[in-house]
Design a protein around this motif. Structure first.
Motif, PDB file in Angstrom:
ATOM      1  N   TYR A   1       0.899  -1.235  -0.021  1.00 57.37           N
ATOM      2  CA  TYR A   1       0.104  -0.035  -0.044  1.00 57.37           C
ATOM      3  C   TYR A   1       0.889   1.344   0.019  1.00 57.37           C
ATOM      4  CZ  TYR A   1      -4.705  -1.660  -0.499  1.00 57.37           C
ATOM      5  OH  TYR A   1      -5.793  -2.185  -0.807  1.00 57.37           O
ATOM      6  N   ILE A   2       1.985   1.200   0.642  1.00 55.67           N
ATOM      7  CA  ILE A   2       3.022   2.609   0.553  1.00 55.67           C
ATOM      8  C   ILE A   2       3.323   2.657  -0.811  1.00 55.67           C
ATOM      9  CG2 ILE A   2       5.060   3.232   1.230  1.00 55.67           C
ATOM     10  CD1 ILE A   2       4.767   1.592   3.725  1.00 55.67           C
ATOM     11  N   ALA A   3       3.429   1.796  -1.657  1.00 58.08           N
ATOM     12  CA  ALA A   3       3.968   1.948  -3.062  1.00 58.08           C
ATOM     13  C   ALA A   3       2.603   2.338  -3.837  1.00 58.08           C
ATOM     14  CB  ALA A   3       4.149   0.482  -3.616  1.00 58.08           C
TER      15      ALA A   3
ATOM     16  N   TRP B   1       6.477   1.503  15.004  1.00 60.12           N
ATOM     17  CA  TRP B   1       5.885   2.624  14.297  1.00 60.12           C
ATOM     18  C   TRP B   1       6.971   3.664  13.754  1.00 60.12           C
ATOM     19  CZ3 TRP B   1       1.061   3.270  12.873  1.00 60.12           C
ATOM     20  CH2 TRP B   1       0.309   2.401  13.641  1.00 60.12           C
ATOM     21  N   LYS B   2       8.077   3.796  14.430  1.00 59.41           N
ATOM     22  CA  LYS B   2       9.178   4.495  14.109  1.00 59.41           C
ATOM     23  C   LYS B   2       9.769   4.020  12.906  1.00 59.41           C
ATOM     24  CE  LYS B   2      13.022   7.383  14.505  1.00 59.41           C
ATOM     25  NZ  LYS B   2      13.620   7.041  13.380  1.00 59.41           N
ATOM     26  N   ASP B   3       9.876   2.645  12.807  1.00 59.34           N
ATOM     27  CA  ASP B   3      10.202   2.216  11.434  1.00 59.34           C
ATOM     28  C   ASP B   3       9.410   2.192  10.350  1.00 59.34           C
ATOM     29  OD1 ASP B   3      12.428   1.526  12.818  1.00 59.34           O
ATOM     30  OD2 ASP B   3      11.984  -0.870  13.065  1.00 59.34           O
ATOM     31  N   LYS B   4       8.075   2.083  10.593  1.00 55.15           N
ATOM     32  CA  LYS B   4       7.069   2.271   9.668  1.00 55.15           C
ATOM     33  C   LYS B   4       6.930   3.699   9.203  1.00 55.15           C
ATOM     34  CE  LYS B   4       4.819  -0.560   8.547  1.00 55.15           C
ATOM     35  NZ  LYS B   4       5.027  -1.158   7.158  1.00 55.15           N
ATOM     36  N   ALA B   5       7.246   4.584   9.989  1.00 55.16           N
ATOM     37  CA  ALA B   5       7.312   6.006   9.599  1.00 55.16           C
ATOM     38  C   ALA B   5       8.522   6.414   8.680  1.00 55.16           C
ATOM     39  CB  ALA B   5       7.426   7.191  10.834  1.00 55.16           C
ATOM     40  N   ASP B   6       9.525   5.773   8.908  1.00 48.51           N
ATOM     41  CA  ASP B   6      10.977   5.924   8.286  1.00 48.51           C
ATOM     42  C   ASP B   6      10.557   5.412   6.829  1.00 48.51           C
ATOM     43  OD1 ASP B   6      12.062   7.216  10.227  1.00 48.51           O
ATOM     44  OD2 ASP B   6      13.378   5.124  10.944  1.00 48.51           O
ATOM     45  N   GLU B   7       9.993   4.128   6.820  1.00 46.95           N
ATOM     46  CA  GLU B   7       9.885   3.359   5.553  1.00 46.95           C
ATOM     47  C   GLU B   7       8.692   4.153   4.698  1.00 46.95           C
ATOM     48  OE1 GLU B   7       7.785  -0.371   6.429  1.00 46.95           O
ATOM     49  OE2 GLU B   7       7.152  -0.712   4.145  1.00 46.95           O
TER      50      GLU B   7
ATOM     51  N   TYR C   1       8.599   7.512   4.830  1.00 47.83           N
ATOM     52  CA  TYR C   1       9.135   8.734   4.343  1.00 47.83           C
ATOM     53  C   TYR C   1       9.942   8.460   3.374  1.00 47.83           C
ATOM     54  CZ  TYR C   1       6.439  12.009   7.519  1.00 47.83           C
ATOM     55  OH  TYR C   1       5.434  12.622   8.112  1.00 47.83           O
ATOM     56  N   ALA C   2      10.851   7.317   3.446  1.00 47.35           N
ATOM     57  CA  ALA C   2      11.603   6.895   2.350  1.00 47.35           C
ATOM     58  C   ALA C   2      10.991   7.058   0.925  1.00 47.35           C
ATOM     59  CB  ALA C   2      12.291   5.457   2.459  1.00 47.35           C
ATOM     60  N   ALA C   3       9.641   6.735   0.986  1.00 47.60           N
ATOM     61  CA  ALA C   3       8.849   6.522  -0.311  1.00 47.60           C
ATOM     62  C   ALA C   3       8.436   8.088  -0.707  1.00 47.60           C
ATOM     63  CB  ALA C   3       7.897   5.628  -0.235  1.00 47.60           C
TER      64      ALA C   3
END
Lengths: 701, 701
Positions: free
Chosen positions: B234-236, B281-287, B289-291
């Motif tokens: 979904y991030i894609a 949640w931090k890792d998810k946010a980073d993921e 924001y990378a996209a």
């Protein structure tokens, strides 16, 4: 020639500019379907205009005749593109209202069924569109526009045509909520909530589209039916639709939930032999006919996939269907689905419908028609024809085809289905004649929805078109249908058609190859039916599992339906069964449908089964790549928006064909422990990777 | 001037005709919204063309500046309707790239927030559209077209404008399946299934529409969220949307299901103080924001209507929100909904949010914003403003309004909502200033869907428009907004506007009157929220029942929220509470919201409460009749399709206003046993008849 003329021209220019600009902002979005009436090229338009004149009617105007005139005027205005018709007129006329040469032409229709039409150029230069009934005139008008739209010059148009079947029906699987079961083109096209107060203008364009391909019946609601659609509130809604569609020759049908009288609180049982139940259905039919005098009848899914039915009361399908048929009387028909899928026979799901229905041959009332899916399982990319066809000489049968591509990549994958339906209707049943000769009608499960292009993709419009054309004339070739459709929908350019028609014709075999080659079936993910999942083998009912259909193990693959297995083969006539009995000599398109074979079985190509299987997957993938390359070369012939839409979908299909191939091969390798055939590319990911993919959001599940 | 010129003109005519004909076949369907750019009348177009020239940019092109130029060119071409711009040019420019007079005009923007723009006519005749940032230029371009589209001559356009709030957000309540919760305009506009491979061209028109009214954030999924929208797949998809919308200044937001790390199998708990949860949640946010480097943040519905939340772990809303805020850091914001609706406080549902949140004032991180519904219950036709506004000086608040008309007749009833929102944002909180002064943003729950006209009805487009305009400038009057919208959307004819604007302005009060007059609330059928059901009183939770809100009995009607009752009044500042304390002196629009009064209570009209109530129902019905009559008189000003669409809906509204009035009165009579006031028409049916109506198919329930 002076300032006056120039001023008039300038004023005209300004007027056109005003009209043109809003149009310019609109991309081609597919809404117009094959009724696009794109301007003919200038020379052709000039020639046609010289040969055509105003549309008149020799018969008193009726709503249907008015619709025919109006469609002709609309179509000609757009096709002729500003060239004023300057020839003799176009005459619409019922045979009884014609005389002289026109009457002689119309007389060729004598004895033809309802809807038949004659298009002829009379000696005085007039174009005659004649019929024996109003709807024949509308069909003739659409046919004339189809000839013109496909680029035929007026001078060569000469046509006489009659429908092969009296029932040419589209089934909608939409719920009152708007959700379309197995629909991949948005929401239902029916705005039930606002009916009867509001009639969406789309309903008229929908009727035009259906009439243009000869459809004369529409089942408006899901076979998994709600009882409340039989309540007065819904009859009023249906009446508004029926009134709107009547000029287009479309009768409305409802699906009827067998337990409706109970659920609506009128009876304590739905037993079809219970007098109160019989009276309720009779009263209900009377109520419907009071509102809709030409109501078509009921479509019923009974005792299948959890739906209620007569077997709940120890009665037969015939008891149930005949009860409803008695309620309708000679006013309408019961379309009783033969798709029964219950837990009764776990040996071979493919045998169930035949086993339940064939013993009832001759027991159904005259106005009951069994609606039989094209194949014995469920709308797979390829199945042999259903063994019920030809096996019930004393029962009326219809073929049910699925226009929506539940098992063929939804609306995204390009697969032209005319070849699939042609395979079935031209199959020799072995009982005397081909399947088409055993039918009174064809019903197609709609792929239409609220998407602007109606079908979810532009090329899926072709499947809607093809189904209607085949229901009118099952002898049409897939190629002719593709050509007609593509010329009207995209471009009449011969170079374009020479590329796009073969692409369409090969597209369904491509899907067969990359999804379920060599007669495999039902390897799709259970539930949503999207994507490969041959590994699924742990669901409660055996036939929910793809492994049930592949029967793959270290020793081999395929479903033994010969006498050593389920013997489903015995449901076919001996001559038919014979052609599929020997795996070494048969049509390998059905190989693993009928046979469980060792992985090293020698196929007709000389390859062993395993490398042949891989070869077919690769062939499917390559075919999709070729389709994408073909389409890319057609950019000059197609408007930007529809070109782009189709390109995007083909790119998805390219990737997903690989996914199918790779996931399937990875799984078969985990079963047969065989190395990849020489030269075959390894799957892009491990089997685990494919198994972990999850699609909780797959549409219309 | 001779044959050559004529030939060229003829060729042009032919070219225009080719373009115009397909356009002619299309009815106005509402797709173009207020960006219709209908041709100006000839004199105005000629004058404007003489004053305008080509669009140029003084700043280097960026995607946003290109979008601004392209919109100007598209809009001008359509507005000027063939009149060639022959004056000085239109200059787009960032302040830093301007010099001379242009720079001096741009300098007036100094200190203004992002998005501010200046439109000025320079002494040399050029039109300047200046801003301090790219998006200001796009907003300026839309503003310039809005001025022109509303019929203002170029010579009088002089504008400087800046947004009042930094967050101007639209919330979509659509699920990945396409179902839109409380959506009445078809399916979701988001084609999640085909994203990221396919970007529906509607997504660009959607972004244009949002940017044209200043919206700068879109929450793409339902507040009742699926955990899997946080997965890479979904991030894609979200990234493709973000990339498409970035030029239009729109940041994407996601709703985040509080239990997502657990549901996705990463953690054993969703406790916001658990280190693994915090890290997830931090890792998810980073993921994300990378996209999507400009990802807006998370919208969260927690511990409300069964959604998971921090209270499941004995933590507070602040604990939960701050955990997510820490994960986002200074990259984005957490929009934490204050709509909490759990079983905790059964005494008065209206008090719950205040009770839970106000004690937490000052405890929320700087990048947490509480999103507070306009009123304390739930988007009723009228509620007093939410008592949290002004009561949390150390917490950032946003207002959440509902553009989709869940409780105001769905898309069918015409109700212009600007007056509703204006009532709230201009309300004095008693804590210093009006509500708008206590906000950092506004969020509107979208009414958009797959319907061709986006909003389900043409007039519901006005609510989308109005919400955006008020989020930009809450000081705008409802009348100005209606006038702007109607001129751009339908017709600039002053006679038309003089009729349609008052009709719009009165429409919401009409709905209040025929549904829930005098401060009544929540009398709609439970679940679907359509139609009257004041009699429902047997559902498990008290506040699910309309009777809970009316408290009607033989003795009187209304919810006592004074000190003798739930004392919800005490949640307001003393000056505010004072104005609602005395039922004899207060604004009677809130009378029964705050007071339980006897049926013979004397109202300010001199009538007793019961006849006053009936009078208000009748007033509502009469107002809808007047709206329908007004609309009927406007046929000459409106294209046929949109006129007819609106007429049909008004006819439904007329009938349903009577239904509301009659069913409500029939029920109140069954409770108060009072005769109808003299002259009042009796209900058309018995109370039983109304109670028996059932709507299992109501949309979006």
């Amino acid at each position: 020639m002076g300032r006056g003329l120039v001023n008039r021209l300038l004023a005209l220019l300004a007027a056109f500019a005003a009209l043109a600009l809003p149009g310019m902002a609109r991309a081609e979005d597919g809404y117009d379907l094959w009724l696009r009436y794109a301007p003919l090229d200038d020379g052709m338009a000039a020639d046609d205009a010289a040969a055509l004149g105003p549309v008149t009617s020799a018969s008193a105007p009726t709503p249907t005749i008015i619709a025919a005139r109006s469609e002709l005027e609309r179509g000609l205005a757009e096709l002729l593109d500003g060239h004023e018709p300057a020839g003799r007129g176009i005459v619409l006329g019922l045979a009884r209202d014609l005389d002289g040469a026109a009457a002689r032409e119309a007389a060729t229709l004598e004895g033809q069924p309802a809807g038949a039409y004659r298009i002829a150029r009379l000696a005085d230069g007039r174009i005659l569109i004649a019929a024996q009934d109003d709807i024949g005139l509308l069909y003739g008008a659409f046919a004339f526009l189809r000839h013109l739209g496909a680029g035929e010059p007026v001078s060569t148009i000469d046509d006489i045509s009659a429908p092969a079947f009296s029932l040419r029906i589209i089934d909608h699987w939409g719920n009152p909520s708007g959700l379309v079961e197995r629909g991949y083109s948005g929401r239902s096209i029916f705005d039930w909530w606002h009916l009867p107060d509001r009639l969406d203008p789309r309903m008229i364009d929908y009727a035009r589209a259906e009439a243009s391909i000869g459809i004369n019946g529409v089942v408006v609601n899901n076979v998994n039916a709600k009882a409340y659609v039989l309540e007065p509130r819904y009859i009023a809604k249906l009446r508004r639709l029926a009134d709107a569609w009547r000029p287009y020759g479309i009768r409305v049908y409802l699906t009827a939930r067998f337990s409706a009288p109970m659920e609506l609180g009128a009876t304590g049982t739905a037993d079809p032999l219970d007098p109160a139940v019989r009276q309720w259905w009779k009263d209900k039919a009377d109520e419907i006919y009071a509102a809709i005098p030409d109501f078509g009848g009921f479509l019923v899914k009974a005792n299948s996939e959890g739906q209620p039915g007569p077997q709940d009361y120890g009665r037969t399908h015939a008891d149930g269907a005949n009860m409803m048929a008695a309620a309708l009387g000679d006013r309408g028909v019961v379309l009783w689905r033969a798709f029964v899928y219950s837990a009764e026979d776990s040996t071979d799901r493919a045998k169930q419908a035949y086993n339940e229905f064939v013993p009832l041959d001759g027991k159904f009332a005259d106005n009951v028609i069994l609606q039989v899916k094209n194949g014995p399982v469920d709308f797979q990319p390829r199945e042999p024809f259903h063994p019920m066809f030809g096996a019930m000489p004393h029962t009326k049968l219809m073929l049910e085809g699925q226009i929506t591509k539940e098992y063929l990549g939804f609306a995204t994958h390009l697969a032209f289905l005319a070849p699939l339906w042609k395979e079935v209707i031209t199959a020799d049943t072995g009982h005397g004649g081909v399947v088409a000769q055993n039918l009174v009608g064809m019903a197609g499960v709609a792929n239409t929805g609220s998407d602007r292009n109606w079908s979810g993709s532009h090329f899926d419009q072709a499947n809607w078109y093809a189904f209607g054309r085949l229901a009118w004339d099952p002898r049409m070739s897939s190629g002719n249908i593709a050509q007609e459709w593509a010329a009207q929908t995209f471009s009449r350019d011969p170079g374009f058609l020479a590329e796009v028609v073969p692409m369409m014709l090969g597209s369904r075999q491509a899907v067969v190859d990359y999804m379920t080659p060599l007669g495999l079936a039902h390897q799709m993910g259970t539930g949503h039916h999207y994507g490969p999942a041959p590994w699924i083998c742990d669901l409660a009912r055996p036939e929910w599992n793809p492994c049930y259909y592949s029967k793959a193990d270290a020793g081999g693959i395929g479903f033994d339906r010969t006498a050593t297995g389920s013997d489903a083969l015995a449901q076919y006539a001996p001559t038919v069964a014979a052609q599929w009995r020997d795996p070494k000599a048969m049509d390998e398109d059905y190989l693993l449908w009928f046979h469980h074979l060792p992985w090293d079985f020698k196929t007709q190509s000389g390859r062993a089964l395993w490398p042949e299987l891989v070869h077919r997957y690769d062939r499917g993938v390559a075919e999709v790549d070729a389709m994408a390359a073909t389409w890319a070369s057609l950019a000059p012939n197609v408007d930007e928006q529809r070109f782009e839409d189709t390109s995007e979908f083909l790119a998805i299909q390219q990737r997903e064909a690989r996914w199918w191939r790779d996931a399937s091969i990875a799984y078969w390798q985990s079963v047969n422990h065989l190395p990849l055939p020489e030269g075959a590319a390894p799957p892009a990911h491990s089997l685990d990777w494919y198994e972990a993919l999850s699609f909780p959001d797959a549409p219309a599940d």
